[in-house]
Design a protein around this motif. Sequence first.
Motif, mmCIF file in Angstrom:
data_model
loop_
_atom_site.group_PDB
_atom_site.id
_atom_site.type_symbol
_atom_site.label_atom_id
_atom_site.label_comp_id
_atom_site.label_asym_id
_atom_site.label_seq_id
_atom_site.Cartn_x
_atom_site.Cartn_y
_atom_site.Cartn_z
ATOM 1 N N ILE A 20 -23.441 19.596 9.181
ATOM 2 C CA ILE A 20 -23.958 19.698 7.820
ATOM 3 C C ILE A 20 -23.471 18.556 6.911
ATOM 4 C CG2 ILE A 20 -22.292 21.097 6.560
ATOM 5 C CD1 ILE A 20 -24.592 23.053 6.060
ATOM 6 N N HIS A 77 -25.760 29.690 6.760
ATOM 7 C CA HIS A 77 -25.461 28.939 5.538
ATOM 8 C C HIS A 77 -23.955 28.708 5.497
ATOM 9 C CE1 HIS A 77 -29.523 29.983 4.458
ATOM 10 N NE2 HIS A 77 -29.236 31.271 4.530
ATOM 11 N N ARG A 102 -24.398 16.781 2.652
ATOM 12 C CA ARG A 102 -23.451 16.967 1.562
ATOM 13 C C ARG A 102 -23.184 15.628 0.884
ATOM 14 N NH1 ARG A 102 -20.949 22.214 2.573
ATOM 15 N NH2 ARG A 102 -22.859 23.367 2.685
ATOM 16 N N GLU A 120 -29.083 23.823 4.710
ATOM 17 C CA GLU A 120 -28.005 24.322 5.569
ATOM 18 C C GLU A 120 -28.571 25.018 6.800
ATOM 19 O OE1 GLU A 120 -24.834 25.136 1.953
ATOM 20 O OE2 GLU A 120 -25.770 26.848 2.957
ATOM 21 N N SER A 131 -28.067 24.996 11.311
ATOM 22 C CA SER A 131 -27.370 26.159 11.839
ATOM 23 C C SER A 131 -27.906 26.580 13.199
ATOM 24 C CB SER A 131 -27.487 27.333 10.864
ATOM 25 O OG SER A 131 -28.730 27.970 11.010
#
Length: 190
Positions: A185, A167, A189, A48, A52
């Motif tokens: 992100i 995160h 996933r 994550e 960012s």
Amino acid sequence: MPYPRKRVWIIGCVIFVACVALAGGGVAYTSSTDFCLSCHEMRVYQEEMRFSSHAKDAQGQAIGCRQCHIPSGNIARMLGAKAWLGIRDVWVHSVDGGDDLNRAAMQPVARRFTDDANCRACHQNLTKNAKNDGPVSEEGRLAHENYEGKNGQSRSGCVGCHRNLAHLPVFDERIPANHTFAQKIKEIRP
């Protein structure tokens, strides 16, 4: 035969210095990102973080776990946080297996141990936006003035307002302010 008092003091001092050096080395080692990522359940945070806005600092260096999560304000708070969070992490890793982290329960604890001093190490000028290329919004200016005690007194620290910057748990992806981060992100996933 007289008691060898001088020798006892010398040996005691050597043992004390060795203990302090070992403790310092242990704190430094257990504060490293490599140590944090040695537990498989922490790797989701690394993934994550990669997407960012806090992946790198202003000098382009990767931001490590300790820069945010280990209080830098004073030694007692730092050691207390390391002990508390370390015991919790060992418990989750060893007893719970670390496969199903309850991130909703973890967030308040993580925020409690994220000192404003850690944020302010990089974000010193609160009148500038995060990229330092313009002013903050009017809402941000008022909130920061409140934080600094200029127009009232804030009870919230930096992470009380600024959430999900490094995160992003799945349950927070739906929040509109997290839209850009959530889009970045999506590739990690399942």
